[in-house]
Design a protein around this motif. Sequence first.
Motif, short mmCIF file in Angstrom:
data_model
loop_
_atom_site.label_atom_id
_atom_site.label_comp_id
_atom_site.label_asym_id
_atom_site.label_seq_id
_atom_site.Cartn_x
_atom_site.Cartn_y
_atom_site.Cartn_z
N ALA A 160 -6.05 -0.09 -1.42
CA ALA A 160 -6.44 -0.13 0.12
C ALA A 160 -6.43 1.75 0.03
O ALA A 160 -7.08 2.16 1.00
CB ALA A 160 -5.56 -0.63 0.99
N CYS A 161 -5.78 2.27 -0.59
CA CYS A 161 -5.50 3.70 -0.50
C CYS A 161 -6.59 4.55 -1.22
O CYS A 161 -6.88 5.46 -0.98
CB CYS A 161 -3.80 4.23 -0.87
SG CYS A 161 -2.70 3.59 0.32
N GLU A 181 1.92 0.36 5.50
CA GLU A 181 0.84 0.57 6.66
C GLU A 181 0.77 2.30 6.84
O GLU A 181 -0.45 2.74 6.63
CB GLU A 181 1.27 0.01 7.97
CG GLU A 181 -0.11 0.32 9.14
CD GLU A 181 0.29 -0.40 10.37
OE1 GLU A 181 1.46 -0.55 10.97
OE2 GLU A 181 -0.76 -0.95 10.97
N ILE A 182 1.85 2.81 6.64
CA ILE A 182 1.70 4.30 6.98
C ILE A 182 1.32 4.96 5.51
O ILE A 182 0.58 5.96 5.75
CB ILE A 182 2.96 4.79 7.29
CG1 ILE A 182 2.99 6.41 7.77
CG2 ILE A 182 4.30 4.85 6.09
CD1 ILE A 182 4.05 6.94 8.77
N LEU A 183 1.30 4.32 4.37
CA LEU A 183 0.66 4.73 3.19
C LEU A 183 -0.69 4.83 3.28
O LEU A 183 -1.60 5.67 2.87
CB LEU A 183 1.12 4.12 2.01
CG LEU A 183 2.47 4.47 1.42
CD1 LEU A 183 2.86 3.63 0.16
CD2 LEU A 183 2.83 5.82 1.07
N ILE A 184 -1.44 3.65 3.94
CA ILE A 184 -2.70 3.30 3.82
C ILE A 184 -3.45 4.31 4.99
O ILE A 184 -4.40 5.15 4.64
CB ILE A 184 -3.03 2.12 4.51
CG1 ILE A 184 -2.57 0.87 3.53
CG2 ILE A 184 -4.72 1.82 4.91
CD1 ILE A 184 -2.80 -0.55 3.90
N GLU A 185 -2.62 4.61 6.26
CA GLU A 185 -2.95 5.45 7.34
C GLU A 185 -2.82 6.89 6.92
O GLU A 185 -4.20 7.53 6.82
CB GLU A 185 -2.07 5.29 8.36
CG GLU A 185 -2.52 5.70 9.78
CD GLU A 185 -3.68 5.03 9.96
OE1 GLU A 185 -3.81 3.67 9.95
OE2 GLU A 185 -4.68 5.59 10.55
N ALA A 186 -1.98 7.25 5.96
CA ALA A 186 -1.97 8.46 5.48
C ALA A 186 -3.08 8.62 4.44
O ALA A 186 -3.90 9.86 4.26
CB ALA A 186 -0.74 8.65 4.54
N VAL A 232 -2.46 -5.56 4.28
CA VAL A 232 -3.25 -4.79 3.31
C VAL A 232 -4.93 -5.40 3.07
O VAL A 232 -5.72 -4.70 3.19
CB VAL A 232 -2.49 -4.77 2.08
CG1 VAL A 232 -3.33 -3.79 1.00
CG2 VAL A 232 -1.22 -3.93 2.09
N ALA A 233 -4.62 -6.67 2.94
CA ALA A 233 -5.99 -7.45 2.89
C ALA A 233 -6.89 -7.15 3.80
O ALA A 233 -8.21 -7.00 4.03
CB ALA A 233 -5.84 -8.85 2.67
N LEU A 258 -11.75 1.29 -5.81
CA LEU A 258 -11.63 0.51 -6.92
C LEU A 258 -12.10 1.21 -7.94
O LEU A 258 -11.53 1.61 -9.12
CB LEU A 258 -12.01 -0.83 -6.82
CG LEU A 258 -11.21 -1.92 -6.37
CD1 LEU A 258 -11.92 -3.29 -6.60
CD2 LEU A 258 -9.82 -1.98 -6.94
N TRP A 259 -13.40 1.87 -7.86
CA TRP A 259 -14.02 2.82 -8.72
C TRP A 259 -13.31 4.12 -9.12
O TRP A 259 -13.05 4.64 -10.44
CB TRP A 259 -15.37 3.09 -8.40
CG TRP A 259 -16.22 3.78 -9.31
CD1 TRP A 259 -16.60 5.26 -9.19
CD2 TRP A 259 -16.84 3.50 -10.45
NE1 TRP A 259 -17.60 5.34 -10.19
CE2 TRP A 259 -17.45 4.22 -11.17
CE3 TRP A 259 -16.74 1.81 -11.02
CZ2 TRP A 259 -18.46 4.13 -12.21
CZ3 TRP A 259 -17.44 1.77 -12.12
CH2 TRP A 259 -18.31 2.81 -12.66
#
Length: 245
Positions: free
Chosen positions: A138-139, A174-179, A217-218, A231-232
């Motif tokens: 996700a990140c 969530e905050i890791l994804i947002e960041a 996350v999904a 992913l790449w």
Amino acid sequence: MKFALVIPALNEVATLRSLLLEITTMDLEVIVVDDGSTDGTLESIADLPVRTLRHAQRQGKGAALHDGLALALSLGADGVMTMDADGQHSPGDIARLLAAARQHPDRIVIGARLIGREHQPASRRRANAVADWFLSWACGHPLVDTQSGHRVYPRRAAALARACPASGFDFEAEILIEAAAQGINTVVVPIEARYAPGLRPSHFAPVADVLRITRLVAGRILRGGLMLDHLWRLRGQHVEIASPP
Ligand SMILES: Nc1nc2c(ncn2[C@@H]2O[C@H](COP(=O)(O)OP(=O)(O)O)[C@@H](O)[C@H]2O)c(=O)[nH]1
Ligand SMILES: [Mg+2]
């Protein structure tokens, strides 16, 4: 740089006071967020030089972090450290995490439980590994120990809490994804996984909380159109460990 330390606490009368006695000698603005504890947690630290916030009722670890981060920012902190109240994080690691935050002022520092990992219950270790893999996806950058609550957020990342409604253990994902969406990467400081005998049972609910995190996350990956470019990008990349101070 001026740092604040936010400690979410739910019924931590057994450990919080002795933890704070080790920390209040440091140059840190300490904020304890009590989440409706019923065991006298707040009363046990009433005489210590720390700021406290209290929820009348339990709202969740994420909700507590939300309020703590907001107060830290309103006090003008350049960076905000978070740490658990149950003694699983050692005050001895604080200086190393802050040194990494000074070295990498644009990144979130994660105190990752890489030392003595074998002491972590196997089920929790597996759940963490799965969470790490999906969160890295996700990140779009490799992550390790994404469930660790021992972190330092630069001011810009701490301010993103406003965009993260998750109120439980899913907030830290969530905050890791947002960041990451804002181009904020992470750097790791290895810390010890402390599982002392006699430790109180975790508040982390293995099924409900894993489901909450997975859903979050999904959902982000699906809304991002599967994020195959992430992913790449992950191929051949490794987590970056901060060099020792
Ligand atoms: N404010 C708040 N803190 C919580 C809640 N659940 C856990 N915590 C705190 O979050 C930290 C980690 O919780 P813990 O149960 O030890 O989870 P684990 O270490 O991840 O297994 C501790 O400081 C707890 O006091 C909650 O519902 N509200
Ligand atoms: Mg714990």
